[in-house]
Scaffold this active site. Structure first.
Site, short mmCIF file in Angstrom:
data_model
loop_
_atom_site.label_atom_id
_atom_site.label_comp_id
_atom_site.label_asym_id
_atom_site.label_seq_id
_atom_site.Cartn_x
_atom_site.Cartn_y
_atom_site.Cartn_z
N ASP A 187 50.47 41.51 37.03
CA ASP A 187 49.25 41.20 36.29
C ASP A 187 48.08 41.94 36.94
O ASP A 187 47.77 41.71 38.11
CB ASP A 187 49.02 39.69 36.33
CG ASP A 187 47.78 39.31 35.58
OD1 ASP A 187 47.59 39.82 34.47
OD2 ASP A 187 46.99 38.51 36.11
N THR A 216 44.29 43.45 31.25
CA THR A 216 43.54 43.66 32.48
C THR A 216 43.90 44.97 33.14
O THR A 216 43.06 45.64 33.71
CB THR A 216 43.78 42.51 33.46
OG1 THR A 216 45.18 42.31 33.56
CG2 THR A 216 43.13 41.26 32.98
N THR A 217 45.19 45.31 33.08
CA THR A 217 45.59 46.57 33.66
C THR A 217 45.04 47.72 32.83
O THR A 217 44.49 48.67 33.37
CB THR A 217 47.13 46.69 33.70
OG1 THR A 217 47.66 45.46 34.16
CG2 THR A 217 47.56 47.80 34.60
N ASP A 270 48.80 34.48 30.23
CA ASP A 270 48.26 35.65 29.54
C ASP A 270 48.56 35.56 28.05
O ASP A 270 47.70 35.74 27.21
CB ASP A 270 48.90 36.93 30.08
CG ASP A 270 48.21 37.41 31.34
OD1 ASP A 270 47.36 36.65 31.83
OD2 ASP A 270 48.51 38.51 31.81
#
Lengths: 536, 526
Positions: free
Chosen positions: B61, B94-95, B387
């Site tokens: 994550d 997020t990445t 997520d």
């Protein structure tokens, strides 16, 4: 020098050598001061104008801020040099007074000092330079007033205000959404402004930043936003026709200030005490209920029991509301702040159209919005943005824009931007220089050269060829007698700033010149720097 | 001389140096998380460095990784910050946001080397961003009117999100689970109502969705172990002797007999309180605070199940589930809303006993019980599921969805490229760079899967040029394929947020020409 002899021939020491760690005198002092000031202004120079760059500031704890607001940069730089500190204060006083042009003022001061340095090299006495500057500044300020234009606006037609705010926002990162942001700034100021008295109460505008969302999501709420939530998760989240009571007393049995002890020595006393305690709570709630309130806003926290009683009596409550916010709510809703339960009465309640709790994103951050207040002029901007730094910068930029709008409301005279005002001043100052006798003439001319530095820096930051651009504009101004010609930073195709709609407030610009000149005079008059060291 | 006017230890980087330091920092951070992108992304081990806590966690994550890395570079911090905000706002991507920002800066570095002014680059990017955004909006599909299709969309989004995580093997199973959980919430989107309980043991597939509510607590001694048609009073009150709240009072006695009396009075008070509670007509009593032996005994006598020390969240959730309110005073039974549910019983999960509330009045909340081989695995499973849940709740609010698998990136890049020829000036170069950075995203995904990215991306681009606008990367077969039948979908909001906040941040970093570092605070005791 540091030792003299009294009338009996005994020596005594005025300044202990060990005590003074460093001492710089005479021309050298002025030179080193000017150097430091120039270093500061060279940092800010690249931030000037619509194409100015930002600075990344890392503070002592490693937190990052990105900004191009001059005052903020200098404040966070933790400058140590004494003269450099003067410049920091200079930009702060411009910030306090006007709220905009904080970068320009420092760049101008830097330019004035570097011109002064050249004169010093030629052997002109610092005081002569200072006086020359003083005279030149007067001429420049007068020129500004002459070329100043008047902007007419009414509460209905706010477009001139919006375009001023846009000019201010142009140099900031949020210029993507400048039209929206400018509108927000103008609306915010106008809603709290008193146009007849030409007064704006900034206390009525609050800014709340929440990272997340996009810059466009920034909105203006006519009302107050509290970064709080309802005290009990099951209280109703939306209340209409609100009557709120503002309490500064906690929902607890009273705590007398006098020290006392209450001894319990029998079963009866114990039971009585318990009953009494219960009564306190029910009585407090009853008093609130009787007053007709349907929302309780309390400065303090309350007990579980009180919380539940409030819920049971359908009285939504917000706790731990700060003193400043409480006052703001009081002003907006027309409520009186109530310090004791016994003083609760219906006429002390505030009214608002609607109170609701909203949630952001996935982290359950909550805010309470109080809308449609009785004296509905208090407003709050909720600033959103991709990350913390951008939100902070957006807040600063909005504040600047609001300051400019306020200044226009106070005094609707403007001068045009893009360096046009500086060029016009520079022309009139150098014309004046020729009429002055004596060495002052050089100083006055130097002042004119220093003024040229602002359009130079502007052109430089825009990637134009600075000297060429300045020479062009200057000759055009002379030729056409049009003081509105400036550097075309956005490549809009015209040099006429009036057509581009780029303007700044007259007081802002005048203040810049006056403040910068004052500080420069001060720096020039220093001929001895004594740094106190520690006793050895 | 530069530093002469600042504190010792302060540092000023100017112009080229400043820019270089931001580029290097930001790109390094982006490269750090780059390999975790996509369904074939790799995981990272994070080990804490402190002396007494050397525990590790395994994750892919982006936000978790970035949060745990200690960074000194200012630009890198900006990247970490946008990843955090993305996490808070959408919960997923997020990445992507960090990687995209890094790619943009990588392109910018080349442009700056060609002596293009950063401000010009920013202007080009803005034009490109607008073009990309309108392409994205045009491509988005909205199925909110058709419930069945919308559910399919949600399911596909959950699958896509989960496919890059640990749960990828059981993604269909978990996607269903997540969709069911979110659908139960009905539009409220309040993730608080979904509880995740982790119990080590068993395998991931043994995880299940409990429609009721599970509380990781034990039932009081001597109380009935199963209650049907439960009427629950949820309370937050101390079931110890109440402390006297009137300030300054204390007990002072002069004889032992008085002590006994007071003690009796205390007991009476408790008895009265319990009586009041019992009078609510309840058969279950849940308290946030401890219930001491004496009241527990009283409740047992009255045939009431008592549950003590439920934590704060547990109580609030229970209140939401059963429709009761959290009570602290008990004088007005008629005013208190009691919680209702069909059955309350003690059940076993693995080896632990938990309490299950089933058939609740308000059917919104539910509990996901995660099982797995190890604690690390469970932690990662929880993050992945979280997520997915976040994205789903956001999608319920903003119902538009888009194709995944790099399809939209190529689409946006094409839209930007289409704009380029009509733009005069150096801005156009920046726009091309923006398109390149966009195309870089699927290429990284392909690289992470061990495929020939150059080949695949050009194929994909050709497919889009032929008007097959729903084509993307099929990462399981290493082919270019239509994403619709494969069901690779993503949330519109998440993608838009990635586009906007990454380019905002990149712009912000690019606009910097000085980095001023204040002297670090002197810490005591070093």
């Amino acid at each position: 020098m540091s030792m003299v002899f009294d009338e009996y021939g005994r020596p005594f020491i005025i300044l202990k050598e060990q005590q003074a760690k460093a001492r710089v005198k005479g021309l050298e002092a002025q030179k080193s001061n000017i150097l430091a000031a120039k270093a500061i202004s060279s940092i800010l120079r690249t931030s000037l104008g619509p194409k100015g760059m930002d600075k990344m500031l890392v503070d002592a704890d490693g937190d990052v801020a990105i900004t191009n607001d001059g005052a903020t940069i200098l404040e966070r730089m933790e400058v140590q040099h004494q003269v450099a500190k003067l410049l920091v204060e200079l930009s702060q006083s411009q910030d306090n007074e006007i709220g905009d042009g904080t970068t320009g003022v420092v760049v101008l001061a830097g330019a004035l000092l570097s011109q002064a340095e050249k004169l010093l090299d030629r052997g002109i006495h610092p005081v002569r330079i200072a006086e020359g500057y003083e005279a030149a500044c007067e001429v420049a300020v007068k020129t500004l007033a002459d070329i100043g234009d008047v902007i007419e606006f009414t509460k209905e037609d706010t477009s001139p205000l919006i375009s001023t705010a846009e000019t201010t926002l142009n140099s900031k990162i949020i210029n993507v959404n400048r039209s929206k942001m400018a509108k927000i700034a103008v609306d915010a100021v106008l809603s709290v402004a008193d146009l007849d008295r030409k007064d704006v109460n900034f206390d009525m505008i609050k800014m709340e930043g929440k990272p997340g969302g996009r810059l466009e999501d920034t909105e203006l709420v006519s009302g107050i936003v509290l970064d709080k939530e309802m005290s009990h998760s099951q209280m109703s989240k939306e209340i209409t026709d609100v009557k709120c009571c503002l309490l500064t007393c906690p929902f607890e049995p009273p705590k007398p200030k006098t020290k006392h002890k209450l001894d319990i020595d029998s079963k009866e006393a114990y039971e009585k005490l318990y009953k009494h305690e219960q009564e306190y709570f029910t009585k407090m709630i009853q008093q609130v209920k009787d007053s007709g309130a349907n929302l309780v806003i309390c400065q303090w926290g309350f007990d579980d029991e009180a919380n539940h009683l409030l819920l049971q009596n359908k009285l939504p409550a917000i706790r731990w509301v700060g003193g400043v916010e409480l006052e703001l709510i009081a002003i907006a809703t027309g409520a009186r702040i109530i310090p004791r339960f016994s003083e609760l009465s219906e006429e002390k309640l505030g009214t608002a159209g609607k109170v609701r709790e909203i949630t952001f994103g996935t982290t359950e951050e909550k805010m309470v919005i109080i809308e449609d207040c009785k004296n509905s002029n208090a407003v709050t901007c909720i600033v959103r943005g991709g990350n913390k730094m951008i939100v902070e910068e957006a807040k600063r930029s909005l504040h600047d824009a609001m300051c400019v709008v306020r200044n226009l409301i106070k005094d609707n005279r403007v001068v045009y931007g893009g360096g046009s005002a500086e060029i016009a001043c520079s022309l009139s100052v150098s014309a004046h220089a020729d009429t002055v006798m004596g060495t002052d003439q050089y100083a006055i001319r130097a002042f004119a050269d220093a003024l040229d530095d602002i359009p130079l820096a502007l052109a430089e930051n825009c990637g134009l060829s600075p000297i060429e651009e300045l020479a062009n504009v200057k000759s055009k101004q002379l030729e056409s007698k049009n003081p509105f010609l400036g550097v075309d930073c956005t490549q809009a195709g015209t040099n006429d700033m009036k057509k581009q709609g780029v303007f700044e407030t007259l007081i802002g610009k005048q203040q810049q010149l006056l403040l910068a000149t004052q500080v420069v005079k001060m720096v020039l008059k220093i001929d001895d720097v004594i740094t106190m060291g520690n006793y050895q | 001389m530069e530093n002469a006017y600042m504190n010792q230890g302060a540092q000023v980087d100017k112009g080229e140096n400043a820019r270089m330091s931001s580029f290097i920092g930001a790109i390094a951070i982006a490269d750090l998380v780059k390999t975790t992108l996509g369904p074939k992304g790799m995981d990272k081990i994070l080990q804490r460095v402190s002396q007494n806590d050397q525990s590790i966690s395994v994750t892919n994550d982006g936000a978790t990784i970035l949060k745990s890395v200690n960074i000194d570079n200012a630009a890198a911090k900006v990247l970490v910050d946008i990843a955090k905000v993305q996490d808070d706002e959408v919960g997923d991507g997020t990445t992507s946001v960090a990687v995209f920002c890094g790619e943009l800066l990588r392109e910018a570095e080349k442009l700056v080397a060609q002596r293009i002014h950063p401000q010009t680059i920013c202007r080009g990017w803005r034009l490109a961003r607008d073009a990309a955004r309108s392409a994205l909006e045009a491509h988005a599909r909205d199925n909110k009117d058709n419930e069945e299709k919308f559910r399919d969309d949600l399911f596909n989004i959950a699958r896509t999100t989960l496919s890059s995580k640990l749960l990828t093997h059981d993604k269909d199973y978990f996607a269903n689970l997540a969709v069911d959980a979110v659908m139960r919430l009905k539009k409220s989107g309040n993730l608080d109502h979904i509880q995740i309980i982790k119990k080590a043991g068993g395998q991931l597939r043994d995880s299940y969705l409990e429609t009721g509510f599970i509380m990781d607590k034990k039932i009081g001694v001597g109380c009935p172990k199963k209650v049907t048609n439960a009427k629950i009073l949820i309370a937050n009150t101390s079931m110890d002797t109440d402390k006297i709240k009137i300030y300054g009072s204390r007990v002072r006695v002069d004889a032992m007999s008085k002590v006994a009396e007071i003690e009796e009075a205390e007991k009476d008070k408790m008895r009265a309180k319990c009586k009041k509670i019992v009078d609510h007509g309840i058969n279950v009593f849940v308290n946030r605070q401890l219930i001491y032996n004496f009241p527990e005994q009283l409740f047992a006598e009255a045939g009431i199940m008592s549950i003590e020390h439920a934590d704060f969240e547990g109580v609030e959730r229970l209140a939401a589930v059963t429709g009761g309110e959290v009570a602290s005073t008990f004088d007005h039974p008629e005013l208190v809303n009691l919680g209702m549910c069909d059955t309350i019983e003690e059940v076993m999960i693995g080896e632990d006993k938990v309490i299950r509330f089933s058939g609740c009045k308000a059917g919104e909340a539910c509990t996901v019980v995660l099982r797995g081989a190890s604690g690390h695995m469970l932690d990662e499973a929880e993050r992945s599921l979280h997520d997915a849940l976040c994205v789903l709740t956001q999608t319920v609010k903003e119902t538009r969805t888009i194709c995944g698998g790099g399809c939209t990136e190529i689409l946006m890049a094409a839209a930007v490229d289409k704009e380029v020829p009509s733009i005069p000036g150096k801005k156009a170069l920046a726009m091309e760079a923006f398109a390149r950075a966009l195309r870089q995203m699927p290429s990284i995904v392909a690289d992470n899967g061990g495929y020939d990215s150059a080949e695949l991306i050009t194929q994909l681009r050709a497919a889009h040029a032929q008007g097959k606008s729903s084509y993307g990367l099929d990462m399981y077969n290493g082919l270019v394929a239509d994403m619709d039948p494969l069901g690779v979908r993503e949330s519109f909001k998440s993608k838009l947020q990635v586009l906007m906040s990454a380019s905002e941040a990149a712009e912000m970093i690019l606009r910097v020409d000085d980095i001023i570092k204040c002297a670090p605070r002197q810490r005591e005791g070093h």
